[in-house]
Every structure is written in C-alpha cells, then in structure tokens.
Design a protein around this motif. Structure first.
Motif, PDB file in Angstrom:
ATOM      1  N   LEU A  47      36.089  41.973  44.230  1.00  0.00           N
ATOM      2  CA  LEU A  47      36.927  42.882  44.134  1.00  0.00           C
ATOM      3  C   LEU A  47      38.309  42.687  43.946  1.00  0.00           C
ATOM      4  O   LEU A  47      39.062  43.333  43.187  1.00  0.00           O
ATOM      5  N   GLU A  48      38.748  41.788  44.975  1.00  0.00           N
ATOM      6  CA  GLU A  48      40.353  41.650  45.032  1.00  0.00           C
ATOM      7  C   GLU A  48      40.804  40.615  44.032  1.00  0.00           C
ATOM      8  O   GLU A  48      41.970  40.226  43.853  1.00  0.00           O
ATOM      9  N   ALA A  49      39.710  39.876  43.414  1.00  0.00           N
ATOM     10  CA  ALA A  49      40.264  38.795  42.442  1.00  0.00           C
ATOM     11  C   ALA A  49      39.115  38.697  41.173  1.00  0.00           C
ATOM     12  O   ALA A  49      38.123  38.008  41.105  1.00  0.00           O
ATOM     13  N   PRO A  50      39.103  40.003  40.239  1.00  0.00           N
ATOM     14  CA  PRO A  50      38.065  40.044  39.174  1.00  0.00           C
ATOM     15  C   PRO A  50      38.370  38.785  38.289  1.00  0.00           C
ATOM     16  O   PRO A  50      39.286  38.279  38.188  1.00  0.00           O
ATOM     17  N   LEU A  51      37.388  38.404  37.582  1.00  0.00           N
ATOM     18  CA  LEU A  51      37.205  37.634  36.861  1.00  0.00           C
ATOM     19  C   LEU A  51      38.190  37.797  35.480  1.00  0.00           C
ATOM     20  O   LEU A  51      38.205  38.730  35.114  1.00  0.00           O
ATOM     21  N   HIS A 110      35.317  58.709  37.593  1.00  0.00           N
ATOM     22  CA  HIS A 110      35.742  57.812  38.540  1.00  0.00           C
ATOM     23  C   HIS A 110      34.772  57.491  39.702  1.00  0.00           C
ATOM     24  O   HIS A 110      34.087  58.395  40.287  1.00  0.00           O
ATOM     25  N   PRO A 111      34.549  56.318  39.895  1.00  0.00           N
ATOM     26  CA  PRO A 111      33.335  55.786  40.923  1.00  0.00           C
ATOM     27  C   PRO A 111      33.416  56.299  42.215  1.00  0.00           C
ATOM     28  O   PRO A 111      32.677  56.358  42.843  1.00  0.00           O
ATOM     29  N   VAL A 112      34.579  56.475  42.919  1.00  0.00           N
ATOM     30  CA  VAL A 112      34.844  56.863  44.254  1.00  0.00           C
ATOM     31  C   VAL A 112      34.885  58.438  44.360  1.00  0.00           C
ATOM     32  O   VAL A 112      33.959  59.157  45.069  1.00  0.00           O
ATOM     33  N   VAL A 113      35.711  59.189  43.281  1.00  0.00           N
ATOM     34  CA  VAL A 113      35.565  60.468  43.407  1.00  0.00           C
ATOM     35  C   VAL A 113      34.373  61.333  43.254  1.00  0.00           C
ATOM     36  O   VAL A 113      33.986  62.456  43.971  1.00  0.00           O
ATOM     37  N   ILE A 135      38.235  47.020  36.488  1.00  0.00           N
ATOM     38  CA  ILE A 135      38.112  46.038  37.496  1.00  0.00           C
ATOM     39  C   ILE A 135      36.620  45.952  37.925  1.00  0.00           C
ATOM     40  O   ILE A 135      36.176  44.895  37.937  1.00  0.00           O
ATOM     41  N   MET A 136      35.970  46.837  37.858  1.00  0.00           N
ATOM     42  CA  MET A 136      34.479  46.748  37.922  1.00  0.00           C
ATOM     43  C   MET A 136      33.850  46.050  36.715  1.00  0.00           C
ATOM     44  O   MET A 136      33.027  45.207  37.077  1.00  0.00           O
ATOM     45  N   THR A 137      34.181  46.241  35.659  1.00  0.00           N
ATOM     46  CA  THR A 137      33.834  45.346  34.344  1.00  0.00           C
ATOM     47  C   THR A 137      34.112  43.910  34.514  1.00  0.00           C
ATOM     48  O   THR A 137      33.333  43.181  34.355  1.00  0.00           O
ATOM     49  N   GLN A 138      34.907  43.662  35.130  1.00  0.00           N
ATOM     50  CA  GLN A 138      35.708  42.178  35.459  1.00  0.00           C
ATOM     51  C   GLN A 138      35.182  41.592  36.584  1.00  0.00           C
ATOM     52  O   GLN A 138      35.329  40.266  36.633  1.00  0.00           O
ATOM     53  N   ILE A 139      34.551  42.261  37.458  1.00  0.00           N
ATOM     54  CA  ILE A 139      33.818  41.554  38.459  1.00  0.00           C
ATOM     55  C   ILE A 139      32.221  41.394  38.053  1.00  0.00           C
ATOM     56  O   ILE A 139      31.355  40.829  38.785  1.00  0.00           O
ATOM     57  N   GLY A 140      31.935  41.975  36.831  1.00  0.00           N
ATOM     58  CA  GLY A 140      30.600  41.638  36.488  1.00  0.00           C
ATOM     59  C   GLY A 140      29.829  43.027  36.515  1.00  0.00           C
ATOM     60  O   GLY A 140      28.626  43.059  36.275  1.00  0.00           O
TER      61      GLY A 140
END
Length: 869
Positions: free
Chosen positions: A309-313, A586-589, A635-640
């Motif tokens: 999560l802190e370093a997405p691809l 929003h994934p959290v809200v 960000i979620m997309t770029q972590i796969g």
C-alpha cells in the motif's frame, strides 16, 4: 582519597566505563543488578525499589535489580522511554574461575535492535535507519533486524532532505543513526519531532567506526550499491548492528534498493492525508485503507500488505500478475478457504528465524516453527494446480523443509517450558544417555521411599523420615525422643528444635548420584537444543525465502477476501493516460456507514478534454471525500487489488500529490498558510503529466484577494506547465470561469436539493459549477446559536443586494451594504483592471522582494478603483 570498592563493584565500574551511554544490566545469580546512577535511573523509570549494597570501606552504593527471567519486560519499558540497555553476563564457568567470575557485555539493546517478541508490532516492521551524507549525496539505509530485511536509497539535489523525510515517514523507524555531518539535520529533526515522535536518534562520529572487513560483501551477494556513499552507508549500518547485537547476523542477507522507477511515489503528506496505513487521529490502523483490506492470517502477510500500500506498482504487467492471481482465487473457492485455514497455523517464523540466529530463541520458538513448517506441504499441494503466473511462482518457490520439521518433531516436546536452561524440552527416546539419567532421577522417589521403610524397620523408629532441601541436601530426620536408637553409622548433619538430621554413607552416595544426574540432564538438554538450533541456522536463508512466498500468498488471499466481501470489481488498465471510474465508492467511508448507503460517483480525467476538474459546492457536502476516494481507488488498482466501482479503466500514475486540510507546523514555526503554500510548492515542483494531483481549498489560509489569486494562478500553472490530472476543490466560485478559456478544464459541483430554508446535500458530483457555498446552513448544522444564524443571513442578503446594485450602477442606501465595499471588490476582482496584471504574473518565479513590490502596486490600484485612497 579514592574509594576502594569491592572486587565485584570494581568489575562493574570497569564494564560501565565502556558503556557510559547505556544502562548496565549486570548479571548476579538470578538477577540483573544496577548500581550507582544507573540504579537511581532504573528505580525511578521502572518504579522498583532502590536499595543499597556494601561497596567497601563502609561505603554503601545505590542498587536495584530485576529477575533475569522477567528482564524483557523491564528492558522494553526502558527502551520505550528512550534509554539503551547493555546486558552484562558471565562469560566463564564459575567452576573454572579463579577469583571473581569474568563478565562482559554480550549485547546492547536499543530502540532499533530490540528483539523481544512482546516489544515488536505484529503486522508492521521495526526499522533501524541510518543517514550518511557525502559530496551532496544523502544515503538512507534501514534494516528490520527482526526479519533480516535491509533497504537503501541515495538522494541528491536540493530536495534530498525532503525526500528523505518522506521515506522516514513511510518507514517510521524506531531509531535513526546519524553518521558524520548531515546538512539538512535541523529540518530532519523538526520533521521527526512532528511526524515520527517515537524515533530515537543516535550520533556516530566517523573516526569511532572501524571495520575488520567489508561487512557489505559478507552479508550480501547481489543488488550491491554502486556509489561509494551508498556502500559506506550500508557498511556503517551493518557495523552498528554488529556492535550492538554482537552476533553473526547471517539472517541479514537480502539487500533491496528503494526504486522509484518501479513504484508509485507517495510523499509523507499524501500518506498522511489519505490515511492509507495510519489515521490522522492517533496514528493507528483504525479507519485506514489498510484496516479495510487486511484479512491476512499471518504477521508476515500483514507487514507485506502495508508495504504494498505504501509503494504501489507502476508497470501494468506487474499489476496484471497480481490481478490474475486474485481473479483465479475468486474462482477456486475450495482452494481459497483451505489455504486460509492452513495459514491460521502459521506463526511469525520470519522473526523466529531471527531469534534462532541471535541465540535468543526458546524451545517454544522451535515448536512454533515446526507447527508453521508442518503445513507447508499441504499449502503447496493446494495451489500447485493454479494457472496464474504469480500463484504458480509461489507454489514453485515454497520449499517444505521436511528435514527441519522432522528434527524438531523428533527432538522437542510438544509443549516445552519457556527456559532452555532448566530441562524438560527434549523428548524421551531422542538421546540414550539423557533417557538413562532421567530414569535415575525418576526412580529416586521410589528409592527414597524404600530407604525410609527399611530404616524404620532396622532402627525401630516409627517417626523416622527421609527428606530433602536445597541447602542441606538429603537427610534422615529423627525426633529428640528417639535419638538413643540412632545407629552408629548415622552422621549428625543438622540440629533442629524438635529433631536431629543425619546422613549415612549410602544416602550421601545416592545424593551425589541423583543431584549429578539432574545437573547432567539440564546440561545435556541444553547442548542438544543448541545442536538443533545450529542445524536450523544453516538453513535460515532458504526458510526465509519460503516465508516471503507465504507472505505474498497471504496478501493475495486477503485482497481476494476484501473483494468478495465488499463487492469489488477488477479495474481495467490502459496506456492512454486516462482515468475512468463509474460508480466509484470510498473504500473506507462506505465501511463506516451504519445502515446508510454510500452514494457512488463517476470520474473522468484525461489529457484531451478533462484534465482538471474544478469542484465547487457546499462545505460538508462530500468534496474532500470524493477526491480522496479517487486517489484511494488508483492506489488500490496499482497494488493489484480489485476496487469498489461498477466499472473502471485506469492508467497507472507515477505519483499522487495531496494538499488537504489545515494544520500548523509548530515545530518549525510555520503557520497554517505557510504549510499550505509549502506543500503546494512541492507539488508544483515534482508533479509530472503522469501524476494525479488532489488540491482542496487552496488559498483559504489568507485573505480573499490573496487566496483567490493564488488559487487561480495555481490552476493555470498546472494547466499550462504541469498538465497532470487534477482534482481541484474550491470555495472560490469565481474560478469556474476558467473552464470558458480552456477545453481541458471542466466544472463540477456537489448536487444540492433545497426545500424552502432547508438544504439537503445529495453527495452526488454533477457537471457544472456551484453559485453558492451554503456556509450559513453548515454553520446551523454545526450548532451555532439561532441569533448568529439569523444575523448572518441578514448580512448575506445585504451583501448580495449590494453586489446586484454595483452591477447595475444603482446607489444602495443600506448602511450594511455601504460597509461592505471591500467584499464587493472581492466579488468583482477578476473583472477589474487588476485582473490583467494578475494573469500576467508568474508567481512561482517571484522573489520575496518582487512579490512585496507587486502586492504594493496592486493594493494602490485597488484603492484607486474602490475610491478608498
């Protein structure tokens, strides 16, 4: 006259002289003792009793101590308070010692090198970081000694200090070692004080550091740094680890470069503003993206998910590998559930391996390692038929380590005691000599009972009994009334009030045999344990590789679980630099809404006709939530991961920048507005056409004129120079006219439904700009008194009437309207003669003096236009 201390205290003082910066835990018997100033400090910080001890020449010295078996808890308390602890042990056998037993420090425990299981966060790394600067190259290197991970990066240029601070926020090191002189040290210390307050700092002077060999090549065989600065930094880090832990550290064997070419860059502000892994409230995991996605079963998987999560691809191919693995798991429910159940049996054996390496592992650690390794064959079998590239690779790379499992199973009992020095850890049948000695010890009770019965019959003393205590050993006890019947072979050993205790040659021989057997049992068990531990140490590197594969599998299953539970969809990837989201949530809200449906929204950003979205509308209506939502979905997309949308097509972005919220930086004396401008300047400087920018209410920290001018200038600069995909929320409704001059700027607003004086925020982002802020309505919702609300509405009506009169040339007799001339000027700013000058200014290149002169000239012109000379 110098005080002559006892030999033991002289030994203590000699060791302490070499460890003046640490609290010295000095082993005496079953306790770690502290003396002099250390005793006073420890008794205060640990809230334990301060006593004293005879130190020689009738001189008593302060003293306190803690039991050695409970030392970890006390050490952890001292470490958390910022202290370092040096552990001093006996380093020779007391039986072989001539005079006082030799003692020396066997390890130094610091915030970055503590290995006690209870002191380490389960699902987060505990890094020791080091900074070294040479020839304008600033190198950051860090190691989590509990897992053996080691990373490094070199930064140069004028922004290197800021970039290092971003990395430190991501790592959250427990300790930062500073080697030599660091140019930006003041800024780094200020940042640590505000954003990483728990980080201890240690300064090392380069002349103090000596190497017996090149530690870099001893530990690592690949991915070695090229520059001399980086090589030196990693060597200094390894030196510090060896200096403190004083052991081999062969588990530190993988060196990884922090590479911004392979991963999205998220600076400290973005990580904080988006609450990706830590919330802004207290820095915890609650209500973060990490908390929503974390269904990992192992601590190793939890740590890896945080890193993802802190370093997405960046590369689509790497993202697709993860997506395909998650998609395959979705279609194989039986495999998914079986593997998740097996992972529940897996302990944090990555850290167990470290404790084995440094010699602090217990028999319970070995039992936990056995349990973890025992499920590997089943896990491997479950996923061996998977077709996706990533799952196939994981299956191939998981080794089962059956030899280690079998050895531990054969040698170590299922529920061993905590201590490895007191016996009871080796199975019966593993060692013949050990079994024979145990038989002697086990049969001793029966032998004692038989002896007691026999002696009663021989002597006729019915009250005779055979007993044992630690001080006098075995004895035969006879009451004073029966001493006349004691045989001549009884040797008096101890006199009690009501009885006499005796020993016989036969009982003395038995005592020697039994007590010797118990001591031998303990020694043999410990020696066997160390042999097993050494056997595992030789295989640590291979087992570590398996641990990494298990962590990856755990994360993939976690993301799959989140997708299944929350109805996430696999996003598409494109190379046309577009960002298209339909019905995004929003994934959290959406997880925080109790019994209320989250209102989804669309987003379209591209470089053709929608590069910048200017979003206007009421406060509290959801603008900030919407913009953060877009960033989190990227960000979620770029972590796969799959994401909460109906449909999406996203081109990976190189960086996400955010400027949201208002906060002072008291540590460096910066106001809210200064922080806002500093962060905005950083965004402007580093953003590229492949970046995503989130700007929320730029310019609100200053006056209306200044704020509106800055906001418009920033938008124009991004449009003309940066060309990044941008979401720009503002309460300056006047900025919506920018869309009239550029095809890449689009206006959006939050839908509002009015019912008389009541207003309902619909949370829906719709095309078109807003013409009202509904600020008074928000103030009413916040609970301001009715009188204030009514007065505010009256003033607003007067201001709006004044605006209309000014536009038509009418004279307004209203006293309130006459008093609001400055407000009218703010409203008409961009239609006045000042507009042309403002538009021509390149504010990002102005020096402070030029800015003041320009502001002075514009102010005079404003006075002329408003008649307020």
């Amino acid at each position: 006259m110098a005080i002559s201390y006892t030999p033991m205290l002289e030994q203590y003082r000699e060791v302490k002289s070499r460890h003046s910066n640490e609290i010295l835990f000095f082993r005496l018997g079953d306790f770690y003792e502290m003396f002099f100033e250390d005793a006073e400090t420890a008794s205060r910080e640990l809230e334990i009793t301060l006593t004293s001890r005879e130190g020689g020449q009738n001189n008593r010295v302060p003293m306190c101590g803690v039991p050695y078996h409970a030392a970890d808890n006390y050490i952890a308390k001292l470490i958390n308070k910022g202290y370092k602890v040096a552990i001093c042990e006996q380093i020779e056998d007391p039986k072989q010692a001539k005079g006082i037993v030799r003692r020396d420090v066997v390890k130094i425990i610091t915030p970055g090198t503590i290995l006690a299981e209870a002191s380490l966060p389960d699902k987060a790394n505990q890094y020791l970081a080091l900074l070294y600067e040479e020839e304008e190259e600033l190198c950051l290197t860090a190691c989590d000694i509990s897992t053996g991970e080691c990373i490094w990066a070199v930064f140069s240029g004028s922004s290197r200090t800021n970039t290092v601070c971003d990395q430190l926020y991501r790592l959250l090191p427990a300790e930062l070692v500073l080697v030599g002189k660091i140019d930006g040290l003041a800024a780094i210390n200020g940042f640590l004080g505000q954003r990483v307050p728990g980080c201890a700092t240690t300064a090392l002077a380069i002349p103090e550091i000596t190497f017996s060999a090149d530690l870099l090549e001893q530990h690592f065989s690949e991915d070695l740094p090229v520059t001399q600065t980086a090589k030196a930094a990693v060597n200094y880090l390894l030196y510090y680890l060896h200096h403190t832990l004083k052991t081999n550290l062969s588990h530190v064997n993988k060196l990884v470069k922090i590479d911004t070419h392979d991963h999205m860059v998220l600076d400290a502000s973005t990580l904080r503003n988006l609450e990706i892994t830590r919330n802004m409230r207290d820095g915890g995991r609650k209500d973060t993206l990490l908390a929503v996605l974390d269904f990992t079963k192992t601590a190793m998987g939890g740590r890896l998910l945080k890193k993802w999560l802190e370093a997405p691809l960046l590369h689509p191919g790497h993202i697709l590998r993860r997506q395909e693995a998650i998609a395959e798991l979705m279609n194989k429910g039986a495999v998914r559930e079986a593997v998740r159940e097996l992972l529940e049996e897996v302990y944090d054996f990555e850290r167990i391996l470290t404790r084995i390496e440094v010699g602090s592992a217990s028999a319970r650690d070995l039992a936990a390692l056995k349990t973890s390794l025992a499920v590997l064959p089943d896990i491997k079998a479950k996923i061996q038929d998977c077709q996706s590239d990533m799952l196939t690779g994981i299956s191939n790379d998981i080794k089962t380590h059956v030899d280690v499992t079998n050895m531990i199973q054969t040698a170590i009992v299922d529920n061993p005691p905590f201590s490895v020095r007191e016996g009871g850890i080796i199975r019966t049948g593993y060692d013949l000599e050990l079994d024979e000695l145990r038989s002697i010890a086990r049969d001793s009770k029966q032998w004692i009972q038989d002896l007691e019965l026999r002696e009663k019959e021989v002597t006729g003393i019915k009250s005779l009994k055979v007993g044992y205590n630690k001080v006098f050993g075995y004895y035969i006890e006879v009451t004073h009334a029966n001493t006349g019947a004691v045989p001549p072979n009884y040797i008096r050993k101890q006199t009690l009030v009501n009885a006499e205790r005796y020993i016989t040659p036969e009982l003395k021989d038995f005592e020697t045999k039994v007590l010797g057997a118990q001591e031998k049992i303990t020694n043999i068990e410990y020696q066997l344990f160390t042999v097993i531990r050494e056997y595992i140490k030789e295989r640590i590197s291979d087992i570590q590789q398996t641990a990494r594969q298990i962590a990856q599998l755990d994360v993939l299953l976690s993301l799959n679980e989140a997708a299944m539970r929350y109805n996430y969809t696999r996003p598409g990837l494109n190379q046309s630099r577009d960002l298209l989201i339909k019905d995004g949530r929003h994934p959290v809200v959406e997880r925080l809404l109790a019994g209320e449906m989250f209102v989804p929204n669309d987003t379209e950003l591209n470089h053709h006709n929608s590069e910048i979205m200017i979003i206007t509308g009421p406060n509290m209506a959801g603008k900030s939530t919407y913009m953060r939502q877009v960033a989190l979905l990227v960000i979620m997309t770029q972590i796969g991961s799959f994401i909460p949308v109906r449909e999406a097509s996203i081109c990976p972005v190189d960086r996400i920048f955010t400027r949201v919220g208002a906060s002072d930086d008291l540590a460096t004396g910066q106001s809210t507005f200064m922080v806002e401008m500093t962060e905005t300047a950083q965004i402007i400087k580093f953003a590229t056409a492949n970046s995503l920018i989130i700007l929320d209410e730029i310019g609100r920290g200053t006056s209306t004129f200044d704020g509106m001018s800055i906001a418009r200038a920033v938008v124009e600069y991004i449009k003309d120079k940066v060309r990044a995909k941008t979401l720009f929320a503002t309460h300056y409704h006047e900025l919506i006219e920018l869309a009239e001059y550029s095809k890449v700027i689009k206006n959006y607003s939050v839908a509002v439904k009015e019912r008389g004086n009541d207003v309902v925020f619909l949370r829906r982002i719709i095309p078109g700009g807003a013409d009202r802020s509904y600020g008074i309505h928000v103030a009413h919702l916040a609970g301001l008194p009715k009188r204030i609300i009514e007065r505010a509405q009256q003033i607003l009506q007067d201001l709006e009437q004044s605006k209309n009169d000014t536009a038509t040339g009418a004279v307004t007799p209203s006293r309130e309207a006459a008093a609001s001339t400055s407000a009218n000027a703010a409203i008409s700013l961009f239609s006045s003669g000042i507009a042309d000058e403002l538009l021509a200014i390149d504010i990002m290149t102005l020096t402070p003096l030029e800015a003041l002169n320009t502001l002075y000239r514009l102010q005079n012109k404003a006075r002329e236009e408003t008649g307020r000379l």
